[in-house]
Design a protein around this motif. Sequence first.
Motif, PDB file in Angstrom:
ATOM      1  N   GLN A 105     -22.871 -15.114   0.842  1.00  0.00           N
ATOM      2  CA  GLN A 105     -22.302 -15.711  -0.363  1.00  0.00           C
ATOM      3  C   GLN A 105     -20.782 -15.755  -0.342  1.00  0.00           C
ATOM      4  OE1 GLN A 105     -24.734 -12.535  -1.845  1.00  0.00           O
ATOM      5  NE2 GLN A 105     -25.159 -13.761  -3.645  1.00  0.00           N
ATOM      6  N   ASN A 106     -20.251 -16.486  -1.289  1.00  0.00           N
ATOM      7  CA  ASN A 106     -18.810 -16.576  -1.466  1.00  0.00           C
ATOM      8  C   ASN A 106     -18.249 -15.299  -2.077  1.00  0.00           C
ATOM      9  OD1 ASN A 106     -17.750 -18.964  -0.478  1.00  0.00           O
ATOM     10  ND2 ASN A 106     -18.191 -20.125  -2.334  1.00  0.00           N
ATOM     11  N   GLY A 107     -16.993 -15.020  -1.774  1.00  0.00           N
ATOM     12  CA  GLY A 107     -16.289 -13.973  -2.475  1.00  0.00           C
ATOM     13  C   GLY A 107     -16.525 -12.582  -1.929  1.00  0.00           C
ATOM     14  N   CYS A 108     -15.966 -11.601  -2.651  1.00  0.00           N
ATOM     15  CA  CYS A 108     -16.079 -10.195  -2.267  1.00  0.00           C
ATOM     16  C   CYS A 108     -16.814  -9.409  -3.345  1.00  0.00           C
ATOM     17  CB  CYS A 108     -14.687  -9.607  -2.044  1.00  0.00           C
ATOM     18  SG  CYS A 108     -13.857 -10.257  -0.577  1.00  0.00           S
ATOM     19  N   GLY A 109     -17.418  -8.296  -2.928  1.00  0.00           N
ATOM     20  CA  GLY A 109     -18.171  -7.455  -3.840  1.00  0.00           C
ATOM     21  C   GLY A 109     -19.676  -7.608  -3.710  1.00  0.00           C
ATOM     22  N   ASN A 110     -20.140  -8.642  -2.995  1.00  0.00           N
ATOM     23  CA  ASN A 110     -21.578  -8.891  -2.872  1.00  0.00           C
ATOM     24  C   ASN A 110     -22.271  -7.876  -1.967  1.00  0.00           C
ATOM     25  OD1 ASN A 110     -21.646 -11.449  -4.419  1.00  0.00           O
ATOM     26  ND2 ASN A 110     -20.403 -12.212  -2.732  1.00  0.00           N
ATOM     27  N   ILE A 111     -21.649  -7.565  -0.823  1.00  0.00           N
ATOM     28  CA  ILE A 111     -22.268  -6.631   0.115  1.00  0.00           C
ATOM     29  C   ILE A 111     -22.466  -5.268  -0.540  1.00  0.00           C
ATOM     30  CG2 ILE A 111     -21.987  -5.410   2.306  1.00  0.00           C
ATOM     31  CD1 ILE A 111     -20.528  -7.789   3.395  1.00  0.00           C
ATOM     32  N   GLU A 112     -21.487  -4.848  -1.321  1.00  0.00           N
ATOM     33  CA  GLU A 112     -21.585  -3.553  -1.987  1.00  0.00           C
ATOM     34  C   GLU A 112     -22.791  -3.504  -2.927  1.00  0.00           C
ATOM     35  OE1 GLU A 112     -17.239  -4.221  -0.949  1.00  0.00           O
ATOM     36  OE2 GLU A 112     -18.975  -5.406  -1.601  1.00  0.00           O
ATOM     37  N   LEU A 113     -23.067  -4.606  -3.617  1.00  0.00           N
ATOM     38  CA  LEU A 113     -24.231  -4.659  -4.505  1.00  0.00           C
ATOM     39  C   LEU A 113     -25.534  -4.584  -3.708  1.00  0.00           C
ATOM     40  CD1 LEU A 113     -23.181  -7.393  -7.104  1.00  0.00           C
ATOM     41  CD2 LEU A 113     -23.595  -4.974  -7.562  1.00  0.00           C
ATOM     42  N   VAL A 114     -25.591  -5.306  -2.579  1.00  0.00           N
ATOM     43  CA  VAL A 114     -26.796  -5.281  -1.744  1.00  0.00           C
ATOM     44  C   VAL A 114     -27.033  -3.873  -1.193  1.00  0.00           C
ATOM     45  CG1 VAL A 114     -27.880  -6.195   0.355  1.00  0.00           C
ATOM     46  CG2 VAL A 114     -26.607  -7.727  -1.168  1.00  0.00           C
ATOM     47  N   GLU A 115     -25.958  -3.204  -0.793  1.00  0.00           N
ATOM     48  CA  GLU A 115     -26.060  -1.832  -0.287  1.00  0.00           C
ATOM     49  C   GLU A 115     -26.670  -0.885  -1.308  1.00  0.00           C
ATOM     50  OE1 GLU A 115     -22.996   0.011   2.610  1.00  0.00           O
ATOM     51  OE2 GLU A 115     -21.858  -1.371   1.332  1.00  0.00           O
ATOM     52  N   GLN A 116     -26.371  -1.096  -2.564  1.00  0.00           N
ATOM     53  CA  GLN A 116     -26.905  -0.218  -3.608  1.00  0.00           C
ATOM     54  C   GLN A 116     -28.424  -0.250  -3.645  1.00  0.00           C
ATOM     55  OE1 GLN A 116     -25.097  -1.021  -7.433  1.00  0.00           O
ATOM     56  NE2 GLN A 116     -23.022  -0.993  -6.586  1.00  0.00           N
ATOM     57  N   PHE A 117     -29.004  -1.401  -3.280  1.00  0.00           N
ATOM     58  CA  PHE A 117     -30.456  -1.545  -3.316  1.00  0.00           C
ATOM     59  C   PHE A 117     -31.125  -1.174  -1.993  1.00  0.00           C
ATOM     60  CE2 PHE A 117     -29.173  -4.197  -6.861  1.00  0.00           C
ATOM     61  CZ  PHE A 117     -30.172  -3.978  -7.792  1.00  0.00           C
TER      62      PHE A 117
END
Length: 315
Positions: A105-117
């Motif tokens: 996806q675009n932007g930053c902060g997405n990987i961190e959300l996926v890692e949480q799950f």
Amino acid sequence: MNFLIYGAGALGQALGCMLACQGHTVDLILRPRFKDTLEKSGLTVTGYFGEFATKGSQLGLYTSLDETANSYNYALITTKAYDTASAAASIAALEQRVEYVVSMQNGCGNIELVEQFFGTEKTLGARVITGFEITGPGKVTITVSADDIHVGAPLADAISPAAASLAKTITEAGHPCRAVEDINRSLFAKLLYNCTLNPLGALLGVHYGLLGKNRETVAVMNRIIDETFAVITGLGGSTDWADSDQYKEVFYSELLPVTASHRPSMLQDMENHKPTEVDALIGYVSRQGQLLDIATPTCDTLAAMVKFKQAQYLQ
């Protein structure tokens, strides 16, 4: 390999078509209007990398994960950034049926959300700097590509075998892709590019090329670059450029000319009265600047203007 593509708009449909043409099993989670169209017409991808076509029967077409029964080597999240958390939560319900989950996806902060799950071991990120556009029923056009897709693990250590395997598979399917040690480095580079062009082009209603031909807009873009670079440095991140001045040289001489005719995705969202990805792009820079006590007045102003305009039409 078995692929799940969650949130299959232009990017997801194009990759799904290319992977299916290569003989992989591909299940798409998409909107009902897309499902009905693809069942009848199949999928055709044309443009920058050639032509690919697949029948609707060669794809798994679903509007909900509840309808799926396959297990997957990779689940690719291709939703807008504001849907990352809900997409990851839905995929998490599949439990052991998914080996790796990839934010594309675009932007930053997405990987961190996926890692949480899913944890660090099952999480990958990808940087895509290619233009995809749905140009008709079952038709996606690849309009431009500034670089290969980059894919990598969240931690900058060594190239992940899972990332290397995915990169090889996507390349063989028709879109150049390479595994990298530090995917955050690639994402920060794209953040610089997107923040410089996307919000300003959306607010002014112009394609990228015009922004580089006007003294006033160039001055604004230079301030965006300076502020975004300062935030990246403050976060402990790095890019391929030593400082913002070095990035500006490459940006104006190489990056902007390649995508001069491209219309900002944020502008397309505004025209279609859809939410934008402002919070994952220039809004991310503004937020991180506040947390790090780094002044980002230009980014703050543009983020506020985009949010104002978005609030008006979403009402």
